[in-house]
Design a protein around this motif. Structure first.
Motif, PDB file in Angstrom:
ATOM      1  N   VAL A 201       2.121   5.016  -3.918  1.00  0.00           N
ATOM      2  CA  VAL A 201       2.396   6.425  -4.196  1.00  0.00           C
ATOM      3  C   VAL A 201       3.416   6.599  -5.316  1.00  0.00           C
ATOM      4  O   VAL A 201       3.294   7.502  -6.139  1.00  0.00           O
ATOM      5  CB  VAL A 201       2.897   7.125  -2.908  1.00  0.00           C
ATOM      6  N   SER A 202       4.406   5.732  -5.362  1.00  0.00           N
ATOM      7  CA  SER A 202       5.472   5.892  -6.342  1.00  0.00           C
ATOM      8  C   SER A 202       5.333   4.963  -7.543  1.00  0.00           C
ATOM      9  O   SER A 202       6.207   4.951  -8.409  1.00  0.00           O
ATOM     10  CB  SER A 202       6.832   5.665  -5.670  1.00  0.00           C
TER      11      SER A 202
ATOM     12  N   THR B 257       0.830  -1.202   0.000  1.00  0.00           N
ATOM     13  CA  THR B 257       0.000   0.000   0.000  1.00  0.00           C
ATOM     14  C   THR B 257       0.867   1.256   0.000  1.00  0.00           C
ATOM     15  O   THR B 257       0.603   2.208  -0.736  1.00  0.00           O
ATOM     16  CB  THR B 257      -0.953   0.001   1.214  1.00  0.00           C
ATOM     17  N   ALA B 258       1.926   1.254   0.791  1.00  0.00           N
ATOM     18  CA  ALA B 258       2.822   2.411   0.842  1.00  0.00           C
ATOM     19  C   ALA B 258       3.524   2.633  -0.494  1.00  0.00           C
ATOM     20  O   ALA B 258       3.847   3.771  -0.853  1.00  0.00           O
ATOM     21  CB  ALA B 258       3.849   2.226   1.957  1.00  0.00           C
ATOM     22  N   THR B 259       3.734   1.577  -1.239  1.00  0.00           N
ATOM     23  CA  THR B 259       4.427   1.657  -2.522  1.00  0.00           C
ATOM     24  C   THR B 259       3.542   2.257  -3.611  1.00  0.00           C
ATOM     25  O   THR B 259       4.043   2.727  -4.623  1.00  0.00           O
ATOM     26  CB  THR B 259       4.912   0.250  -2.938  1.00  0.00           C
TER      27      THR B 259
ATOM     28  N   ALA C 185       0.242   0.257  -9.861  1.00  0.00           N
ATOM     29  CA  ALA C 185      -0.419   0.640  -8.608  1.00  0.00           C
ATOM     30  C   ALA C 185      -1.718  -0.147  -8.430  1.00  0.00           C
ATOM     31  O   ALA C 185      -2.042  -0.577  -7.321  1.00  0.00           O
ATOM     32  CB  ALA C 185      -0.708   2.139  -8.605  1.00  0.00           C
TER      33      ALA C 185
END
Length: 135
Positions: free
Chosen positions: A105-106, A101-103, A112
């Protein structure tokens, strides 16, 4: 490619956790096999287009040019109590889902969406490993 490699490595760590729990508690195989298969499929999807890490030299392979061996997996301590092992596996699923989930963004949009799906599946796995077993 680096993002895919990191995401696949995160999934491989979780897959290793499943393998350690299954080795320590073969009686959990019926319950864990479908979840492990799902995690393996996620690892494959997350790492498509990225070469898997070297598992060590094969008889026909030359040593890596850099001279640095591939890191060996860290052994996983599995609790002797099957319920505690499931709780630990659920925590690993949640941590992996949080990492994916944190990934987001990038990540590029298409990747995504894949990460979001894998993270959602991980959250469902965590539920099935804990609360789902009580239903």
């Amino acid at each position: 490619a680096a993002l895919r490699a990191r995401s696949a490595a995160t999934g491989r760590t979780l897959l290793g956790r499943y393998d350690a729990v299954l080795a320590a508690h073969p009686s959990l195989a019926d319950r864990l096999a479908p979840l492990r298969a799902s995690v393996a499929a996620h690892v494959k999807a997350l790492g498509e287009g990225v070469a898997p890490p070297a598992a060590g030299p094969t008889p026909s392979a030359a040593p890596p040019a850099s001279g640095t061996p591939a890191p060996s997996p860290t052994p996983v301590a599995v609790p002797a109590d099957p319920a505690a092992a499931l709780t630990g596996l659920a925590a690993a699923e949640r941590a992996t889902a949080d990492t994916h989930t944190a990934t987001l963004v990038s990540a590029p949009p298409e990747y995504a969406r894949l990460l979001a799906s894998v993270a959602a599946a991980g959250a469902a796995h965590a539920y099935l490993l804990t609360e789902g077993g009580r239903a």
